[in-house]
Design a protein around this motif. Structure first.
Motif, PDB file in Angstrom:
ATOM      1  N   ALA A 142       0.814  -1.222   0.000  1.00 19.37           N
ATOM      2  CA  ALA A 142       0.000   0.000   0.000  1.00 19.37           C
ATOM      3  C   ALA A 142       0.845   1.267   0.000  1.00 19.37           C
ATOM      4  O   ALA A 142       0.325   2.362  -0.204  1.00 19.37           O
ATOM      5  N   ASP A 143       2.168   1.149   0.221  1.00 16.99           N
ATOM      6  CA  ASP A 143       3.034   2.328   0.295  1.00 16.99           C
ATOM      7  C   ASP A 143       4.311   2.079  -0.509  1.00 16.99           C
ATOM      8  O   ASP A 143       5.329   1.623   0.031  1.00 16.99           O
ATOM      9  N   PRO A 144       4.308   2.373  -1.824  1.00 19.05           N
ATOM     10  CA  PRO A 144       5.486   2.126  -2.678  1.00 19.05           C
ATOM     11  C   PRO A 144       6.732   2.863  -2.206  1.00 19.05           C
ATOM     12  O   PRO A 144       7.846   2.335  -2.326  1.00 19.05           O
ATOM     13  N   VAL A 145       6.573   4.073  -1.685  1.00 23.70           N
ATOM     14  CA  VAL A 145       7.731   4.850  -1.223  1.00 23.70           C
ATOM     15  C   VAL A 145       8.407   4.132  -0.055  1.00 23.70           C
ATOM     16  O   VAL A 145       9.638   4.005   0.003  1.00 23.70           O
ATOM     17  N   LEU A 146       7.590   3.628   0.864  1.00 21.86           N
ATOM     18  CA  LEU A 146       8.118   2.902   2.009  1.00 21.86           C
ATOM     19  C   LEU A 146       8.769   1.592   1.571  1.00 21.86           C
ATOM     20  O   LEU A 146       9.761   1.151   2.166  1.00 21.86           O
ATOM     21  N   THR A 147       8.232   0.988   0.521  1.00 19.37           N
ATOM     22  CA  THR A 147       8.799  -0.259   0.001  1.00 19.37           C
ATOM     23  C   THR A 147      10.219  -0.049  -0.503  1.00 19.37           C
ATOM     24  O   THR A 147      11.116  -0.861  -0.253  1.00 19.37           O
TER      25      THR A 147
END
Length: 574
Positions: free
Chosen positions: A201-206
């Protein structure tokens, strides 16, 4: 929308319309099960779903199907049914929701219905849940047999597998993987998949987690332990290796060398599927840890922790308890009904909320189970119908409490009276799948059973756009932690409270009923008995009417004979 998801929706559309549509072409990016060629009956769908999803070719499909049937059957027997023994859309969603939660700790988005049997407002956006699209394509009056319920469970499992397949495809593309993988090459792929799956749900965090996973996922070392055990435990008993990968294995002297096993894409997908399906067990360990901490803070044994105590724990270093009051309200995890006690965090509602779901995909969440699931199993198995008499419920509740606690059980009068009030509104019986009974269970088992909010008032699974906004600031937590903390007599169990304490304890009670089904409440045997009784009654009525007609004609005939006799006598005298 991906081709795999699109193709799956085509199948669901077929299922929803009683398989009247015809799909003649093989859909790109789909599995054999999703490639259809003509009108399908529910049995066809069930067999195709079982063959592809459960791997019948490897000898485990029928066994897996039986597990689904066994898990669904207890709830299914207790559901409200039509005269033909079928359930409506709301009851189907309830049964499937319980199946996925009990089996995988999955809360599938789109299965929860409101009182009218329609998808709840938060789940109507097709972007949020394609399972919602599945139900949305069905006519409200559509009903389902047990085997169709099993087929729906299999198809939802396939939908989830397709979502995970897409994540793995993205990882393969990012890593530029081609061909088969050795054990050494497999490890980074599995780790990358896991990060993408956990943080989808959070590509940046990935992206951040790819470089420093422990800085994003505190439990990452424990996740790695679980992940590292999957290949060793799965690759020999799952029976899911493809023929291509088997041929790629090196063989020395005719004996397979375990150190040189090769994995193709399907092998890796199946290994990851084993991992994601077992992840709920790992999640539950974390859930139990959080639950134990909250229970220790609940000195009054009401299933509630004062917000002051909650935020004081966060300030003392327990980051789990950092949500703001606003976000807790949104999740339905706070009770503000008592001005004396002030805001209190409801333990089972908090445990089941999005804050404690470790995976947040578009179609499902991996969340915490509660002990209430096993309690409902007891009620449903014993009653085998949608309603029960109050005395039966009280006896079963007493048995559950006595088996799980020490000492003799005594029901508080307020609980008994509320149960009788529910039954009086339902001809002396209590609907097992209604909001009021769920609310009653919450007060009987305040730490185990969540408080059921009125439909549409909260959304326990909604994630904020930015999770940091859901957290309370240090200033807010300090202010809340400094608040006065009134309480009941320490250690007072629900069954040993005074009348005054009971009245204050149940201030959150809302006497508003909601049922999962619009069908008449009847036991399974009534579904078949009522039509028989109706037929018998109809036959009796027919015989009565026929007898009346025969009697009337008989009387008329007797009158005609009498008149003929009189006429004959007159002629004789003339």
């Amino acid at each position: 929308m991906s081709s795999a998801h699109f193709s799956f929706l085509v199948i669901l559309a077929n299922f929803a319309s009683c398989c009247s549509a015809s799909v003649s072409e093989t859909l790109p990016g789909s599995s054999a099960f999703l490639s259809v060629g003509g009108p399908l009956t529910p049995d066809d769908l069930l067999l195709r779903a079982a063959d592809e999803t459960l791997g019948m070719g490897h000898g485990v499909g029928l066994e897996r199907l039986q597990v689904i049937r066994d898990t669904l059957s207890t709830s299914w027997r207790s559901l409200p049914k039509s005269y033909s023994g079928r359930v409506d859309r709301g009851a189907l969603g309830y049964a499937l929701n319980r199946y996925f939660m009990k089996t995988y700790s999955l809360s599938v988005m789109g299965l929860e219905m409101d009182v009218n049997g329609t998808i709840t407002e938060a789940e109507q956006d097709p972007y949020l849940s394609e399972v919602s699209s599945f139900f949305a394509q069905m006519a409200p009056e559509r009903s389902f047999s047990f085997e169709e319920g099993v087929a729906a469970a299999v198809m939802i499992e396939e939908l989830i597998a397709n979502f995970e397949r897409e994540i793995l495809e993205e990882v393969y593309e990012q890593k530029e993987v081609q061909g088969t993988l050795s054990d050494e090459e497999l490890d980074p792929i599995m780790r990358s998949f896991t990060l993408n799956w956990l943080l989808h749900a959070d590509p940046v965090l990935t992206v951040k987690a790819e470089k420093h996973p422990s800085s994003v996922i505190e439990e990452w070392p424990s996740v790695l332990d679980l992940l590292d055990g999957i290949p060793r435990n799965s690759k020999y008993f799952s029976g899911t290796f493809s023929k291509k990968a088997s041929e790629a294995r090196k063989v020395t002297g005719g004996i397979s060398n375990p150190m040189s096993v090769k994995y193709d894409f399907e092998d890796v997908h199946n290994l990851m599927r084993d991992f994601t399906r077992s992840f709920g067990n790992y999640t539950q360990i974390q859930c139990d840890t959080v639950r134990a901490k909250l229970t220790k803070m609940d000195t009054s044994n009401t299933g509630r922790v004062p917000l002051a105590t909650f935020h004081k724990a966060a300030l003392d270093g327990d980051w789990h308890f950092s949500e703001s009051l606003t976000y807790l309200r949104h999740l339905g995890a706070v009770d503000e009904s008592s001005a004396w006690h002030g805001p209190r965090v409801i333990i089972p509602n908090y445990i089941q909320s999005a804050s404690n779901c470790l995976v947040a995909a578009a179609d499902y969440r991996v969340c915490c189970q509660t002990q209430c699931e096993s309690y409902m199993d007891v009620f449903e198995a014993a009653v085998e119908g949608p309603t029960a008499e109050p005395d039966v419920i009280l006896a079963l509740t007493a048995k559950i409490i006595e088996e799980n606690s020490e000492g003799q059980f005594r029901f508080p009068s307020s609980l008994r009276q509320q149960l009788l009030k529910i039954s009086r509104a339902n001809h002396g019986r209590v609907p097992l799948h209604g909001r009021l009974f769920a609310q009653w269970l919450h007060y009987a088992f305040p730490s185990e059973c969540p408080f059921p909010h009125v439909s549409g008032s909260v959304d326990k699974y909604e994630l904020p756009p930015n999770f940091e906004r859901a957290l309370a600031s240090t200033t807010e937590m300090r202010k809340n932690a400094a608040a006065r903390v009134p309480s009941m007599k320490a250690g007072a169990r629900p069954q040993s409270r005074s009348n005054e304490e009971e009245s204050d304890w149940m201030t959150h009670w809302i006497h508003e009923e909601e049922l999962i089904s619009q069908l008449h409440l009847q036991a399974p045997w009534e579904a078949t008995a009522l039509p028989i009784l109706k037929n018998i009654a109809g036959a009796i009525c027919f015989l009565v009417v026929l007898s009346g007609i025969v009697y009337v004609f008989g009387e008329l005939r007797r009158v005609d004979v009498l008149r003929s006799s009189i006429d004959s006598d007159k002629l004789h005298f003339i």
